[in-house]
Design a protein around this motif. Structure first.
Motif, PDB file in Angstrom:
ATOM      1  N   ALA A  16       0.835  -1.200   0.000  1.00  0.00           N
ATOM      2  CA  ALA A  16       0.000   0.000   0.000  1.00  0.00           C
ATOM      3  C   ALA A  16       0.869   1.250   0.000  1.00  0.00           C
ATOM      4  N   PRO A  17       0.828   2.034  -1.066  1.00  0.00           N
ATOM      5  CA  PRO A  17       1.620   3.271  -1.096  1.00  0.00           C
ATOM      6  C   PRO A  17       1.006   4.311  -0.172  1.00  0.00           C
ATOM      7  N   SER A  18       1.844   4.986   0.591  1.00  0.00           N
ATOM      8  CA  SER A  18       1.389   6.040   1.500  1.00  0.00           C
ATOM      9  C   SER A  18       2.613   6.839   1.919  1.00  0.00           C
ATOM     10  N   PRO A  19       2.422   8.003   2.525  1.00  0.00           N
ATOM     11  CA  PRO A  19       3.570   8.792   2.993  1.00  0.00           C
ATOM     12  C   PRO A  19       4.141   8.316   4.322  1.00  0.00           C
ATOM     13  N   PHE A  20       3.745   7.130   4.784  1.00  0.00           N
ATOM     14  CA  PHE A  20       4.124   6.709   6.126  1.00  0.00           C
ATOM     15  C   PHE A  20       5.617   6.429   6.274  1.00  0.00           C
ATOM     16  N   VAL A  21       6.269   5.942   5.231  1.00  0.00           N
ATOM     17  CA  VAL A  21       7.698   5.645   5.330  1.00  0.00           C
ATOM     18  C   VAL A  21       8.484   6.922   5.598  1.00  0.00           C
ATOM     19  N   GLY A  22       8.254   7.939   4.766  1.00  0.00           N
ATOM     20  CA  GLY A  22       8.960   9.195   4.964  1.00  0.00           C
ATOM     21  C   GLY A  22       8.588   9.869   6.267  1.00  0.00           C
ATOM     22  N   THR A  23       7.313   9.773   6.635  1.00  0.00           N
ATOM     23  CA  THR A  23       6.848  10.417   7.860  1.00  0.00           C
ATOM     24  C   THR A  23       7.434   9.756   9.094  1.00  0.00           C
ATOM     25  N   LEU A  24       7.480   8.435   9.114  1.00  0.00           N
ATOM     26  CA  LEU A  24       8.027   7.728  10.265  1.00  0.00           C
ATOM     27  C   LEU A  24       9.530   7.972  10.387  1.00  0.00           C
ATOM     28  N   LEU A  25      10.236   7.999   9.269  1.00  0.00           N
ATOM     29  CA  LEU A  25      11.664   8.288   9.314  1.00  0.00           C
ATOM     30  C   LEU A  25      11.898   9.680   9.891  1.00  0.00           C
ATOM     31  N   ALA A  26      11.131  10.657   9.429  1.00  0.00           N
ATOM     32  CA  ALA A  26      11.267  12.023   9.942  1.00  0.00           C
ATOM     33  C   ALA A  26      10.940  12.080  11.434  1.00  0.00           C
ATOM     34  N   THR A  27       9.938  11.311  11.851  1.00  0.00           N
ATOM     35  CA  THR A  27       9.548  11.300  13.261  1.00  0.00           C
ATOM     36  C   THR A  27      10.690  10.830  14.143  1.00  0.00           C
ATOM     37  N   GLN A  28      11.333   9.744  13.748  1.00  0.00           N
ATOM     38  CA  GLN A  28      12.426   9.203  14.557  1.00  0.00           C
ATOM     39  C   GLN A  28      13.615  10.158  14.614  1.00  0.00           C
ATOM     40  N   ILE A  29      13.919  10.817  13.500  1.00  0.00           N
ATOM     41  CA  ILE A  29      15.058  11.730  13.480  1.00  0.00           C
ATOM     42  C   ILE A  29      14.754  12.975  14.298  1.00  0.00           C
TER      43      ILE A  29
END
Length: 350
Positions: free
Chosen positions: A84-97
């Motif tokens: 499922a394509p979604s912005p979650f990958v980029g968003t979660l990476l940004a959240t952790q950083i």
């Protein structure tokens, strides 16, 4: 650690899995990819507003749910299963950083993410040196400035449409206004992953607002851990679809799944899938620790990459001729396997 989900975690997984299945029935994967955004916006809205997936790893003090990265990892695994394509990958990476930066400016951005804002981090996901970029000089016709340097960061996952854009420059983290950057969608081997190239006409310290410091190696560690979730989930789903097909497809008057040779092949794949899932969960648990064991995360990324690649290849083989048609999803899992194997493949100690 305890390799089992709590009741709350199991409920979260079941809710996300059910939601993805329901949305797939109304808008399939290819229809979602064909939209201007490149993903199912209704699914993303439901995930953020009703389930609060973007707020899972955000502390309660900053408007989040206050869970750990592990809960977000489980959601990522389910999204990976359905491709499922979604912005979650980029968003979660940004959240952790941002959480690692732990500054007032980072806290403000975390509150926006908890509210559903999609984010992206400009970084070279192909390796551990996330500050690699190209710099090109262009002739400026103005007399006062004969040349202008444009810095480019490739491989920005979920860059298109990001409301929050972060940039790693050496060990500094900046927030850049997406409107001030040139964000160009980039073609990808895996069409379900949204990549972009970021170009800045100014230096990051001029174009962006300083957020804090970040270890580039930690960005790689987080990215590698996230990829194991996508890989473990997709490998599980690919094997389940393959086994279901072998039970339905008949040859020589018998279901293909009744042949012992094919049973053995599926049994070997099941070992790969279950081990990948265990190692992915172990990597996610490590990421919640004060000092993650990067050797374990590297081992998890390597195993999950190999396991998913093998399962995807066998999915194509065991489905036969139908698997090489454009309408079948086998080639999408195959592409996802090879794409995720190349992302964040080198994890180094902090």
């Amino acid at each position: 650690m305890r390799f089992a989900l709590s009741e709350e975690q199991s409920d979260l997984v079941a809710t996300v899995r059910t939601l993805i299945a329901k949305r797939a029935a109304s808008m399939d994967l290819r229809a979602a990819l064909a939209t201007p955004e490149g993903y199912d916006t209704s699914l993303w809205q439901t995930l953020t507003e009703q389930i609060g997936v973007s707020a899972l790893a955000v502390p309660e003090a900053h408007g989040g749910v206050g869970c750990t990265y592990l809960e977000a990892h489980l959601v990522l695994e389910e999204l990976g299963a359905g491709l499922a394509p979604s912005p979650f990958v980029g968003t979660l990476l940004a959240t952790q950083i941002l959480a690692s930066a732990d500054t007032p400016a980072a806290h403000e951005l975390l509150e926006r993410i908890a509210g559903g804002a999609a984010a992206a981090l400009a970084a070279n996901a192909a390796g551990s040196d996330l500050t690699d970029r190209s710099v090109r000089s262009e002739t400026d016709p103005s007399a006062t400035s004969p040349t202008a340097s444009t810095q480019t960061w490739p491989m920005v996952i979920d860059g298109p449409g990001a409301e929050i854009l972060l940039l790693v420059e050496n060990d500094r983290l900046y927030a850049v206004d997406p409107a001030a950057a040139e964000i160009t969608p980039a073609p990808a081997l895996d069409p379900t992953m949204r990549l972009a190239t970021l170009a800045l006409a100014q230096a990051p310290d001029t174009a962006g607002d300083p957020i804090g410091t970040v270890d580039p190696a930690y960005v790689t560690t987080v990215g590698a851990t996230m990829m194991t979730a996508l890989q473990a989930g997709a490998a599980r789903e690919a094997l389940e679809r393959t086994v279901a097909y072998l039970k339905e497809r008949h040859q020589f008057g018998r279901p293909l799944g009744s042949f012992q040779a094919l049973k053995h092949r599926c049994a070997d794949l099941l070992v790969q899938v279950e081990t990948a899932r265990t190692m992915s969960w172990a990597a996610a648990w490590e990421l919640t620790q004060e000092t993650p064991d990067v050797r374990l995360i590297q081992a998890a990324k390597t195993w999950c990459s190999d396991a998913f690649s093998q399962v995807a290849a066998e999915m194509v083989q065991l489905h036969g001729g139908v698997a090489i048609t454009w309408e079948h999803d086998a080639h999408l899992y195959f592409k996802r396997a090879h794409a995720t194997a190349q992302l964040w493949k080198d994890v180094h100690a902090r």
